[in-house]
Design a protein around this motif. Structure first.
Motif, PDB file in Angstrom:
ATOM      1  N   GLN A 211      14.750   5.582  56.863  1.00  0.00           N
ATOM      2  CA  GLN A 211      14.247   6.963  56.661  1.00  0.00           C
ATOM      3  C   GLN A 211      14.513   7.545  55.275  1.00  0.00           C
ATOM      4  O   GLN A 211      13.658   8.210  54.713  1.00  0.00           O
TER       5      GLN A 211
ATOM      6  N   PHE B 268      14.190  15.409  62.562  1.00  0.00           N
ATOM      7  CA  PHE B 268      12.749  15.499  62.284  1.00  0.00           C
ATOM      8  C   PHE B 268      11.893  15.063  63.463  1.00  0.00           C
ATOM      9  O   PHE B 268      10.682  15.213  63.438  1.00  0.00           O
TER      10      PHE B 268
ATOM     11  N   GLY C 265       3.864   4.787  64.980  1.00  0.00           N
ATOM     12  CA  GLY C 265       4.838   5.853  65.128  1.00  0.00           C
ATOM     13  C   GLY C 265       5.195   6.072  66.565  1.00  0.00           C
ATOM     14  O   GLY C 265       4.604   5.524  67.462  1.00  0.00           O
ATOM     15  N   GLY C 266       6.190   6.908  66.759  1.00  0.00           N
ATOM     16  CA  GLY C 266       6.528   7.259  68.137  1.00  0.00           C
ATOM     17  C   GLY C 266       7.741   6.548  68.648  1.00  0.00           C
ATOM     18  O   GLY C 266       8.745   7.179  68.916  1.00  0.00           O
TER      19      GLY C 266
ATOM     20  N   ILE D 222       3.673  12.216  66.845  1.00  0.00           N
ATOM     21  CA  ILE D 222       4.815  12.021  65.944  1.00  0.00           C
ATOM     22  C   ILE D 222       4.624  12.747  64.619  1.00  0.00           C
ATOM     23  O   ILE D 222       5.566  13.275  64.061  1.00  0.00           O
ATOM     24  N   ARG D 223       3.385  12.760  64.135  1.00  0.00           N
ATOM     25  CA  ARG D 223       3.077  13.545  62.930  1.00  0.00           C
ATOM     26  C   ARG D 223       1.843  14.377  63.249  1.00  0.00           C
ATOM     27  O   ARG D 223       0.999  13.965  64.029  1.00  0.00           O
TER      28      ARG D 223
ATOM     29  N   PHE E  83       6.070   7.856  55.123  1.00  0.00           N
ATOM     30  CA  PHE E  83       5.347   9.031  55.609  1.00  0.00           C
ATOM     31  C   PHE E  83       5.833  10.270  54.883  1.00  0.00           C
ATOM     32  O   PHE E  83       7.015  10.372  54.540  1.00  0.00           O
ATOM     33  N   LYS E  84       4.914  11.237  54.710  1.00  0.00           N
ATOM     34  CA  LYS E  84       5.341  12.554  54.238  1.00  0.00           C
ATOM     35  C   LYS E  84       5.934  13.277  55.432  1.00  0.00           C
ATOM     36  O   LYS E  84       5.361  13.231  56.529  1.00  0.00           O
ATOM     37  N   TYR E  85       7.034  13.960  55.212  1.00  0.00           N
ATOM     38  CA  TYR E  85       7.643  14.727  56.300  1.00  0.00           C
ATOM     39  C   TYR E  85       6.634  15.719  56.879  1.00  0.00           C
ATOM     40  O   TYR E  85       5.931  16.412  56.145  1.00  0.00           O
ATOM     41  N   SER E  86       6.586  15.780  58.202  1.00  0.00           N
ATOM     42  CA  SER E  86       5.687  16.718  58.867  1.00  0.00           C
ATOM     43  C   SER E  86       6.508  17.473  59.915  1.00  0.00           C
ATOM     44  O   SER E  86       7.073  16.873  60.823  1.00  0.00           O
TER      45      SER E  86
ATOM     46  N   ARG F 238      10.211   4.601  67.531  1.00  0.00           N
ATOM     47  CA  ARG F 238      11.004   3.931  66.527  1.00  0.00           C
ATOM     48  C   ARG F 238      12.398   4.504  66.455  1.00  0.00           C
ATOM     49  O   ARG F 238      12.606   5.670  66.610  1.00  0.00           O
TER      50      ARG F 238
ATOM     51  N   ARG G  22       7.793  19.199  63.045  1.00  0.00           N
ATOM     52  CA  ARG G  22       7.340  19.169  64.429  1.00  0.00           C
ATOM     53  C   ARG G  22       7.982  20.322  65.185  1.00  0.00           C
ATOM     54  O   ARG G  22       9.217  20.488  65.156  1.00  0.00           O
TER      55      ARG G  22
ATOM     56  N   ASP H 189      11.062   2.050  57.929  1.00  0.00           N
ATOM     57  CA  ASP H 189      10.295   3.301  57.883  1.00  0.00           C
ATOM     58  C   ASP H 189      11.011   4.268  56.951  1.00  0.00           C
ATOM     59  O   ASP H 189      12.250   4.328  56.961  1.00  0.00           O
ATOM     60  N   LEU H 190      10.230   5.027  56.188  1.00  0.00           N
ATOM     61  CA  LEU H 190      10.809   5.991  55.248  1.00  0.00           C
ATOM     62  C   LEU H 190      10.057   7.312  55.337  1.00  0.00           C
ATOM     63  O   LEU H 190       8.842   7.322  55.527  1.00  0.00           O
ATOM     64  N   ILE H 191      10.802   8.396  55.183  1.00  0.00           N
ATOM     65  CA  ILE H 191      10.176   9.723  55.141  1.00  0.00           C
ATOM     66  C   ILE H 191      10.445  10.311  53.756  1.00  0.00           C
ATOM     67  O   ILE H 191      11.591  10.283  53.295  1.00  0.00           O
TER      68      ILE H 191
END
Ligand code: 5AD
Ligand code: SF4
Length: 507
Positions: free
Chosen positions: A291, A168, A503-504, A52-53, A360-363, A506, A365, A329-331
Motif C-alpha cells: 500500500q 481506507f 480489488g475487494g 472498493i473504489r 490506485f489513486k486513493y478514493s 485483498r 469510501r 498493491d499500492l495506493i
C-alpha cells in the motif's frame, strides 16, 4: 411457459466476486436453471458489484439505468444485484431502481434461487443480513454443466471477511467479520476438484494467511480456562494453521500448482515462510499488498506494520525461496501523503523490485476511518504520482522479464493469446503471462503444462516458443495431448467478467 429459465451473470471486481458468481451459477444450475449464452437470451441477469473504489459503484448505477430497456424487450425478465454495493445499499437500491427485482449481500448467496423464484411471481426482495456461521460455506458440489475453466484452474474459499479495518478500506463493512472454513471441508473440496481434472488451486480469502487465527485464539482461551489462568499459551491447533493447511493440500496427488490470494504481511510466521521452500506445488509467487512505502502513511492507513518490517519480511521470504516473484498493491494520494512520503514509496518499489504492481489513486469510501481525514491530496498531484509510479513499475517489470530471456519455464496453457494470430497464452509458476508460438503440428490443449523457451520480453508478458521435442510436458488430465484448442469459453458458463477491474478481496 412463462417461467424464466436462463441466467447470465456479469461480474465486477476481485477474485472473491468471480468465485461468488461461480457459486451462484452452480446454485442456479442445481435449481433447474440453464445458463444463457449472453444477455440477449437471458431471463435472469445478475450484476455482481464491487465498491472498493468509487468508479465501480457509479458504473453499477449507469448499468442499471440501461437495463430498464433490456427488461422491456422481453416479458418476465428479472434483474438481481449482488456483491459489495448490494451489501451496503440493500433496500435503498430497490427503492431507487424500480427495474430491479432483488438484491443480495455477500452472505446470502444461498438465497438466490429462492429470490429468483419469488421475483418471477412479482415479489421484490433484499437480503443483506450477516451470517456468522459455517453454514454459509455449505454449498452443493459442482453441477455437471458448470464447465469451469478450460485451463483447469479453480478457486477454493478458505476464509471470508476481514477484521483488519485498514482505514481506507470498505471490505470489513461489505464482507463482514472474519470467519475461517473447516480444514476438512477445504481439503475435501480440493480433492474433488483435483480428481475432476483441476491442476491449479488458488486459495481465497481477504486476509488468507490469517486463516484459523480466531479458532486458535478461542482454543487457547478454552485451554486457559480449563487449566486455570496461570497456564502459558496452549500449542496452536495445527488443523487450523495456514501453513499446515497448505501442507495438507500440497499432498493431493495430481495437484500441480497451489497459490493463495491475498495475504497480509503481518500474518507470516516461520512455518508459512518455510512452506515456500518446502512445498513443491506451492508456486514461487506471492501477491503481497504493501500500500505505501512510508511508515508514517502506513500508520495512518492502520496497516499494523512499518516499511522496514515489510522489507524484512521480503528478505526472509527470499531467503526461503530465492526465485520468489513478489507483486503488490499500492495506493497513492492517501490523505496527508507528502512528496517525501511518495519518494519513500518509489524507493521501496525499487528496492523490493516488485515483478509487478497494481496502483490506485486513493478514493475515500463512506464510513471508513480515512474518509474523515483532512489534508486531502489534490487530484492532479495524485494523478502525477500514479503515473510516475506506474512508469517506474513498467521499467522494473520489463527488467524482470528481460532477465528471463533464454530460460525454459513451465506454463499452464490457457488458450489463444489476446494478441491474436496463432499465438497461444498461459502463465508460468511466477504468474507471468507467456504468449508463445508452437512448433508442433497440433497446439497444446488448454490445461496442458508445457515447457516453453522464453525468447523475448515486453512490459506485459514474456514471449516464448514451444518445441514439444523438449522433454517434460504434461498433458491435461482430461484431454488428450494434441487435441485442438477448445473454443474460447468464459471462465464460468453463463457468466462474464465485466472488466479487468481488480480489488475487494485483498490483504
Ligand atoms: N482507495 C484506493 N485504493 C483502494 N484499495 C482498497 N481501498 C481503496 C481505496 N479506498 C486498493 C488497495 C487494495 C486493492 C484491492 O485496492 O490497494 O489492496
Ligand atoms: Fe482487510 Fe485488506 Fe481491506 Fe485491509 S485492505 S481492511 S486487510 S481487505
Amino acid at each position: 411457459m412463462n417461467t424464466p429459465r436462463r441466467f447470465w451473470i456479469r461480474t465486477h471486481g476481485c477474485q472473491m466476486n468471480v468465485h461468488d458468481s461461480e457459486k451462484v451459477a452452480n446454485l442456479l444450475l442445481h435449481d433447474g436453471w440453464e445458463s444463457a449464452r449472453g444477455m440477449d437470451d437471458a431471463d435472469l441477469l445478475i450484476l455482481n458489484t464491487c465498491s472498493i473504489r468509487d468508479k465501480a459503484e457509479h458504473r453499477l448505477y449507469s448499468e442499471l439505468g440501461k437495463l430498464r430497456e433490456w427488461k422491456e424487450l422481453a416479458r418476465g425478465r428479472i434483474v438481481g444485484v449482488a456483491g459489495c454495493v448490494a451489501q451496503q445499499q440493500g433496500d435503498a437500491l430497490l427503492r431507487r431502481f424500480p427495474q430491479l427485482d432483488f438484491v443480495y449481500g455477500t452472505h446470502n448467496l444461498r438465497r438466490v434461487p429462492e429470490m429468483a423464484a419469488a421475483a418471477s411471481r412479482g415479489v421484490r426482495d433484499a437480503q443483506t443480513g450477516e451470517s456468522r456461521s459455517q453454514e454459509r460455506f455449505d454449498l452443493p458440489s459442482r453441477h455437471p454443466s458448470l464447465e469451469g475453466d478450460p485451463a483447469g484452474r479453480a478457486f477454493v474459499t478458505v476464509m471470508e471477511g476481514c477484521d483488519m479495518f485498514c482505514s481506507f478500506c470498505i471490505v470489513p463493512s461489505t464482507r463482514g467479520r472474519e470467519i475461517s472454513r473447516a480444514g476438512a471441508e477445504i481439503v475435501a473440496e480440493s480433492r474433488d476438484l483435483v480428481a475432476s481434472g483441476i491442476r491449479e488451486l488458488t486459495l481465497l480469502g481477504q486476509t488468507v494467511n490469517a486463516y484459523g487465527r480466531h479458532d486458535r485464539r478461542r482454543a487457547h482461551e478454552r485451554a486457559e480456562r480449563a487449566a486455570g489462568a496461570a497456564i502459558a499459551l496452549a500449542p496452536a491447533d495445527p488443523e487450523h494453521s495456514f501453513a499446515d493447511l497448505l501442507g495438507r493440500l500440497a499432498e493431493i496427488p495430481g495437484l500441480a500448482r497451489l497459490r493463495y490470494i491475498s495475504p497480509h504481511p503481518i500474518f507470516y510466521d516461520d512455518a508459512l515462510i518455510r512452506a515456500h521452500a518446502e512445498l513443491d506445488p506451492l508456486c514461487p509467487h506471492i501477491h503481497l499488498p504493501v500500500q505505501s512505502g512510508s511508515s508514517r502513511i502506513l500508520e495512518r492507513m492502520r496497516r499494523r506494520h512499518t516499511a522496514d518490517e515489510y522489507r524484512r519480511l521480503v528478505e526472509r521470504l527470499r531467503a526461503s525461496r530465492p526465485d520468489l516473484a513478489i507483486t503488490t498493491d499500492l495506493i497513492v494520494g492517501f490523505p496527508g501523503e507528502t512528496s517525501a512520503d511518495f519518494a519513500e514509496t518509489l524507493a521501496l518499489v525499487r528496492e523490493v523490485a516488485f515483478t509487478d504492481s497494481f496502483s490506485f489513486k486513493y478514493s475515500p469510501r463512506p464510513g471508513t476511518a480515512a474518509a474523515t481525514l483532512e489534508d486531502a491530496v489534490p487530484d492532479a498531484v495524485a494523478q502525477a504520482r500514479l503515473e510516475e509510479l506506474q512508469d517506474l513499475q513498467r521499467s522494473l517489470t520489463l527488467d524482470a522479464h528481460r532477465a528471463r530471456v533464454g530460460e525454459t519455464t513451465e506454463i499452464l496453457v490457457e488458450g489463444s493469446s489476446r494478441r491474436g494470430g496463432a499465438q497461444l497464452s498461459g502463465r508460468d509458476p511466477f504468474h507471468r503471462i507467456v504468449n508463445f508460438s508452437s512448433e508442433a503440428e497440433f497446439p497444446p490443449a488448454p490445461g496442458s503444462l508445457i515447457r516453453v523457451e522464453i525468447v523475448d520480453a515486453t512490459p506485459h508478458s514474456l514471449i516464448g516458443v514451444w518445441n514439444p521435442a523438449i522433454a517434460g510436458d504434461r498433458a491435461p488430465r482430461n484431454v488428450k495431448m494434441g487435441a485442438l484448442i477448445a473454443d474460447e469459453r468464459s471462465a464460468v458458463i453463463g457468466s462474464e467478467r465485466a472488466s479487468a477491474l481488480r480489488g475487494g478481496s485483498r490483504g
